[in-house]
Write a protein that holds these residues in place. Structure first.
Motif, PDB file in Angstrom:
ATOM      1  N   CYS A 131       3.850  26.637 -15.382  1.00  0.00           N
ATOM      2  CA  CYS A 131       4.386  25.366 -15.857  1.00  0.00           C
ATOM      3  C   CYS A 131       3.413  24.850 -16.912  1.00  0.00           C
ATOM      4  O   CYS A 131       2.292  24.430 -16.570  1.00  0.00           O
ATOM      5  CB  CYS A 131       4.495  24.364 -14.711  1.00  0.00           C
ATOM      6  SG  CYS A 131       5.551  24.955 -13.385  1.00  0.00           S
ATOM      7  N   ASN A 133       3.004  23.128 -21.192  1.00  0.00           N
ATOM      8  CA  ASN A 133       3.683  22.421 -22.270  1.00  0.00           C
ATOM      9  C   ASN A 133       2.691  22.210 -23.407  1.00  0.00           C
ATOM     10  O   ASN A 133       1.523  21.933 -23.161  1.00  0.00           O
ATOM     11  CB  ASN A 133       4.151  21.054 -21.728  1.00  0.00           C
ATOM     12  CG  ASN A 133       5.226  20.428 -22.590  1.00  0.00           C
ATOM     13  OD1 ASN A 133       5.697  21.025 -23.552  1.00  0.00           O
ATOM     14  ND2 ASN A 133       5.605  19.207 -22.249  1.00  0.00           N
ATOM     15  N   THR A 210      15.525  16.943 -12.174  1.00  0.00           N
ATOM     16  CA  THR A 210      14.358  17.795 -11.906  1.00  0.00           C
ATOM     17  C   THR A 210      14.630  18.645 -10.659  1.00  0.00           C
ATOM     18  O   THR A 210      15.554  18.361  -9.896  1.00  0.00           O
ATOM     19  CB  THR A 210      13.112  16.910 -11.660  1.00  0.00           C
ATOM     20  OG1 THR A 210      13.492  15.841 -10.792  1.00  0.00           O
ATOM     21  CG2 THR A 210      12.564  16.336 -12.948  1.00  0.00           C
ATOM     22  N   SER A 261      10.306  19.788 -14.275  1.00  0.00           N
ATOM     23  CA  SER A 261      11.296  19.983 -15.327  1.00  0.00           C
ATOM     24  C   SER A 261      11.067  21.354 -15.943  1.00  0.00           C
ATOM     25  O   SER A 261      10.048  21.569 -16.613  1.00  0.00           O
ATOM     26  CB  SER A 261      11.128  18.928 -16.430  1.00  0.00           C
ATOM     27  OG  SER A 261      11.565  17.686 -15.980  1.00  0.00           O
ATOM     28  N   SER A 263      11.295  24.724 -18.426  1.00  0.00           N
ATOM     29  CA  SER A 263      11.054  24.747 -19.881  1.00  0.00           C
ATOM     30  C   SER A 263      12.294  24.324 -20.682  1.00  0.00           C
ATOM     31  O   SER A 263      12.171  23.668 -21.715  1.00  0.00           O
ATOM     32  CB  SER A 263      10.572  26.130 -20.314  1.00  0.00           C
ATOM     33  OG  SER A 263      11.509  27.122 -19.960  1.00  0.00           O
ATOM     34  N   LEU A 266      12.432  20.619 -20.839  1.00  0.00           N
ATOM     35  CA  LEU A 266      11.430  20.101 -21.792  1.00  0.00           C
ATOM     36  C   LEU A 266      11.939  20.282 -23.219  1.00  0.00           C
ATOM     37  O   LEU A 266      11.783  19.401 -24.063  1.00  0.00           O
ATOM     38  CB  LEU A 266      10.073  20.807 -21.610  1.00  0.00           C
ATOM     39  CG  LEU A 266       9.429  20.692 -20.221  1.00  0.00           C
ATOM     40  CD1 LEU A 266       8.122  21.472 -20.162  1.00  0.00           C
ATOM     41  CD2 LEU A 266       9.169  19.223 -19.854  1.00  0.00           C
ATOM     42  N   GLU A 269      14.605  17.627 -23.869  1.00  0.00           N
ATOM     43  CA  GLU A 269      14.013  16.291 -24.082  1.00  0.00           C
ATOM     44  C   GLU A 269      13.326  16.195 -25.447  1.00  0.00           C
ATOM     45  O   GLU A 269      13.337  15.145 -26.074  1.00  0.00           O
ATOM     46  CB  GLU A 269      13.009  15.988 -22.962  1.00  0.00           C
ATOM     47  CG  GLU A 269      13.716  15.634 -21.661  1.00  0.00           C
ATOM     48  CD  GLU A 269      12.790  15.608 -20.454  1.00  0.00           C
ATOM     49  OE1 GLU A 269      11.622  16.019 -20.579  1.00  0.00           O
ATOM     50  OE2 GLU A 269      13.263  15.167 -19.385  1.00  0.00           O
TER      51      GLU A 269
END
Ligand code: NDP
Ligand code: KPL
Length: 312
Positions: A131, A133, A210, A261, A263, A266, A269
């Motif tokens: 996970c 980002n 989620t 959340s 990928s 993400l 969003e």
């Protein structure tokens, strides 16, 4: 393959930046292809904020032109699959004759596409259970997990066992404190990962939610389970068989996970293109070939197409 290996990272984002930085920190020579934050990373390097411990690399080998990167033994493909149309230009001169391109992306049938560019003998795949980002220029936020399941590739995804070059690359990654599992059957591992990605990447976007909320609601937990069962039946077209126990375990493991959340959520969003074809479209093509019905996956595919069309 040589004893001392040189790495390239194609797409220095959430996973490429994280794994590449760990490799460089362990003493391996790494060359990073950057995009929008090239100037920034060239000047300031990379910052890794990680659940395993934060670290900074003030200087990295940063490029904005693939032709300036020396030929490498291992080329990590960590672009979004929506940018894979770039690969025919990026890969041919970058990977050594006896090197490999290691495809670390989510989805199905990515290795055959890369094999068409560099040859079947120079491809390997990896499934990333991480996970992570990219939150700013040169700044990666790693939240949890990190294991890579490595599998070697042969034409038509023939299972090729545990090869010497897999072991060599696993050794580099483990030295860099990246947890590795070796898979003797890359295609089976890809289908197993899709058992998770198809329900949770899809539903988290379509329902704007989620993983914890999907699992805590009777209806969406059932829907996730039924989506998983559709994935299992499509995998059988490729003669890859996944047990009910595996599906059960995926559900239980997801219940235990911190709210997350995936990928694709993400990406949604951040108004980035969604990896619909790699994660949904390619499995649906296999379903079609085998005359398997997967109505729930098909519906999510269509909904994602709608959302993707209007989101960026
Ligand atoms: N993030 C995660 O936790 C997980 C991701 N995955 C998979 O890993 C793969 C990579 O995802 P992720 O790391 O999240 O994606 P990111 O968007 O964070 O990283 C992709 C990188 O590619 C760069 N890029 C785009 N175009 C170019 C170009 N023309 N030249 C050079 N670089 C370019 C982007 O740069 P820029 O932003 O400047 O355009 C970006 O830094 C996906 O398939 C995803 O599904 C799998 C498991 C977990
Ligand atoms: C399974 C998970 C969450 C990371 O391992 C993933 O693949 C994703 O976010 O797309």
């Amino acid at each position: 393959m040589k004893n001392v290996r040189k790495y390239a990272v194609i797409g220095t984002g959430a996973i490429g930046g994280f794994y590449g930085a760990k490799l460089q920190r362990s003493g391996i020579e790494v060359h990073f292809l950057l995009h929008r934050d090239y100037e920034y990373v060239k000047q300031h390097g990379l910052v890794i904020e990680s659940a395993d411990g934060n670290f900074t690399l003030p200087q990295v080998n940063a490029y904005n032109d693939v032709n300036k990167i020396p030929a490498c033994d291992v080329v990590l493909v960590t672009l979004k699959t929506t940018d894979n149309f770039l690969l025919p230009k990026l890969l041919p001169n970058l990977v050594k004759d006896d090197g490999v391109v290691l495809v670390l992306q989510n989805g199905l049938n990515l290795e055959p596409y890369v094999a068409d560019i560099v040859g079947d003998h120079r491809v390997m795949g990896g499934l990333c259970f991480i996970c992570s980002n990219k939150i700013d220029n040169g700044h990666i936020h790693h939240l949890d997990y990190g294991q890579i399941t490595l599998g070697d590739y042969a034409k038509n995804y023939r299972a090729c066992g545990i090869t010497e070059r897999m072991k060599a690359i696993a050794e580099d990654l483990e030295k860099a404190e990246i947890s590795i599992q070796l898979s003797s059957d890359l295609l089976l591992s890809r289908w197993k990962k899709l058992v998770w990605n198809i329900p949770f990447n899809g539903l988290s976007v379509v329902l704007r939610t989620t993983t914890d909320e999907i699992m805590s609601n009777f209806y969406t937990r059932n829907l996730a389970e039924n989506l998983m069962r559709e994935v299992v039946s499509i995998a059988s077209v490729n003669q890859r068989y996944i047990s009910s126990e595996f599906v059960e375990k995926m559900l239980i493991d997801t219940e235990k996970m911190k709210p997350y959340s995936p990928s694709m959520k993400l990406d949604y969003e951040a108004k980035r293109p969604l990896e619909i074809e790699a994660i949904f479209g390619n499995p649906l093509k296999v379903a079609q070939q085998g005359s398997i019905k997967a109505p729930r996956i098909e519906m999510i595919y269509q909904q994602l197409q709608f959302l993707d069309h209007f989101s960026h």
